[in-house]
Scaffold this motif. Sequence first.
Motif, PDB file in Angstrom:
ATOM      1  N   GLY A 293      15.952 -31.475  25.028  1.00  0.00           N
ATOM      2  CA  GLY A 293      15.561 -30.160  24.557  1.00  0.00           C
ATOM      3  C   GLY A 293      16.079 -29.829  23.172  1.00  0.00           C
ATOM      4  N   ASP A 294      17.333 -30.203  22.884  1.00  0.00           N
ATOM      5  CA  ASP A 294      17.908 -29.918  21.568  1.00  0.00           C
ATOM      6  C   ASP A 294      17.132 -30.638  20.467  1.00  0.00           C
ATOM      7  OD1 ASP A 294      19.962 -28.226  22.475  1.00  0.00           O
ATOM      8  OD2 ASP A 294      21.208 -29.947  23.020  1.00  0.00           O
ATOM      9  N   LEU A 297      13.887 -28.852  19.802  1.00  0.00           N
ATOM     10  CA  LEU A 297      14.069 -27.645  18.982  1.00  0.00           C
ATOM     11  C   LEU A 297      14.263 -27.993  17.511  1.00  0.00           C
ATOM     12  CD1 LEU A 297      16.395 -25.619  21.370  1.00  0.00           C
ATOM     13  CD2 LEU A 297      14.072 -24.994  20.703  1.00  0.00           C
ATOM     14  N   CYS A 322      12.479 -26.640  26.626  1.00  0.00           N
ATOM     15  CA  CYS A 322      13.630 -25.792  26.967  1.00  0.00           C
ATOM     16  C   CYS A 322      13.837 -25.762  28.481  1.00  0.00           C
ATOM     17  CB  CYS A 322      13.414 -24.374  26.444  1.00  0.00           C
ATOM     18  SG  CYS A 322      13.430 -24.212  24.648  1.00  0.00           S
ATOM     19  N   LEU A 327      17.698 -24.745  28.652  1.00  0.00           N
ATOM     20  CA  LEU A 327      18.075 -23.943  27.485  1.00  0.00           C
ATOM     21  C   LEU A 327      17.516 -22.519  27.655  1.00  0.00           C
ATOM     22  CD1 LEU A 327      17.309 -26.638  24.752  1.00  0.00           C
ATOM     23  CD2 LEU A 327      19.517 -26.101  25.822  1.00  0.00           C
ATOM     24  N   GLU A 330      17.458 -20.053  24.431  1.00  0.00           N
ATOM     25  CA  GLU A 330      16.450 -20.502  23.469  1.00  0.00           C
ATOM     26  C   GLU A 330      15.039 -20.225  23.987  1.00  0.00           C
ATOM     27  OE1 GLU A 330      19.020 -22.104  24.499  1.00  0.00           O
ATOM     28  OE2 GLU A 330      20.164 -22.925  22.802  1.00  0.00           O
ATOM     29  N   GLY A 331      14.824 -20.446  25.285  1.00  0.00           N
ATOM     30  CA  GLY A 331      13.515 -20.195  25.872  1.00  0.00           C
ATOM     31  C   GLY A 331      13.137 -18.726  25.805  1.00  0.00           C
ATOM     32  N   LEU A 357      12.005 -22.197  33.810  1.00  0.00           N
ATOM     33  CA  LEU A 357      13.323 -22.318  33.191  1.00  0.00           C
ATOM     34  C   LEU A 357      14.333 -21.384  33.852  1.00  0.00           C
ATOM     35  CD1 LEU A 357      15.383 -23.055  30.990  1.00  0.00           C
ATOM     36  CD2 LEU A 357      14.172 -21.507  29.435  1.00  0.00           C
TER      37      LEU A 357
END
Length: 493
Positions: A293-294, A297, A322, A327, A330-331, A357
């Motif tokens: 996920g990172d 992004l 995410c 995450l 962030e989501g 999520l």
Amino acid sequence: MRPIPSSLSTLLRTHISSTSSSAINIVKQTHAITFINSLDSNITLLTDILLAYARCSVVGDARKVFDRMPERSMHSWNILISAYVQREMYEDGLGMFGEMVEAGVRPDHYTLPSAMKASAGAGWFWLGKCVHCWVVRFGFEGYVVVGGAIMDFYLRVGEVMDARRVFDGLPWRDVVAWNAMISGLGRGGCFVEALEFFRAMLGEGVRMDSLVIPSVVNACGGEGDLIKGKEVHGQVIKIATFESDVAIGNAFIGMYSRSGCLYGAENVFKNMRELNLLTWTTMISCYGHHGKGDEALVLFDTMLGHGFKPNHVTMTAILAACSHSGLVDEGRMILNSMKDEYGIEPSTEHYACLVDLLGRCGHIEEAYELIKNSESARGSSVWGALLSASMIHKHPEMAEIAARHLFVLEPRNASNYIALGSVYDFLRIHEGVSRIRATMRESRLIKTPGCSWIVTEGCLHKFYQGNFTHPSGRIIYETLTSLTEAIRPRDFG
């Protein structure tokens, strides 16, 4: 000075090939000149105006021109029918086709492919089969474009054997016919058959082109055949003209992603000379599928830095990334910024990603509040995400709420009943389990068995839940049992 009709026709034929405002203005001005100078009885000029409006995707004006034509040629009928079909206005196209037949105009080999495509798009399968009968009756089976349209129709409606019979009956099979069969099989999930057709195509000496390669690569990805995918990739690298093709590069990123080879996808992405929005979206989705996920992004920010504006598919990909990586902050931030920053109204799929999520991370109440507060967040995918979260966290009340909505939206989906039943079973709510089983029996719902597969030495082996008929099944399951016992935690106390 009165304009010459042939000059106006030449202007339209040579300059109109886009949907730009300048192109549309030229068509409208030419149309006005035609009307002012009483040239609206010139069938050739009117047909060219009709074609120009169709090319500019101004179908409404094209229809007005058609309706006012004193005479209609076969070409004019075909132009308008094709214009409707290209814009996915299938029922309008079929309506025009019906008017054409009622007017006593016999369809030709340009009309029938559009009618076949419209029949599949509108879901009028019976009409598609009638059109096929007309093809045979009028003797158009030998036209490759007609045969390709018939194959595509049967593949879209899941009639693979009928499509195969049409293909085998073609007197001449070019790369277009092969690609229609390969891509159609891939769309229908018949990946093994698609790869077999690709091998047969090469065996007959037909050279692959830039349209065939993405179809074959997608089939490799769908089947998880990484070895075959790498083989095709190696062949593409040898042909310099294909290596720089964006669509082919995008297909390889997707293939490596679905085959579990993140490094391969990254390598293709880094070596692509040209990137489009689909390239960025596919790579973001690839990171998401692999729990990165990172990285997704970071890539999303890099994409924005290169001047690309995300679309709704890109936003689904980043939200899913995410979700797969947990995450939450962030989501939330991405969903809340979609409309203001990117001009995209969150859709059902976007809400489904955020509900998934939140649910995965235990925020089930927040996920439910999100659904209640948005009209767009009430589709089956959203309620399905909430039901899955309720299963994970054994939340019977929320599972019942989600399941009730799903029973209305998807009354024939057995998985929803089984999911709710599993929650009842885990919490020992025997009455609920009995009720679910009784409902499934009364509705005659049967769950599709789970399937997993592996490719070894070029051979695909599939295993279905509850099916032990594999030739090496006995030794496979004995070995699996031994491995399970070996890795099971033991109490050494």
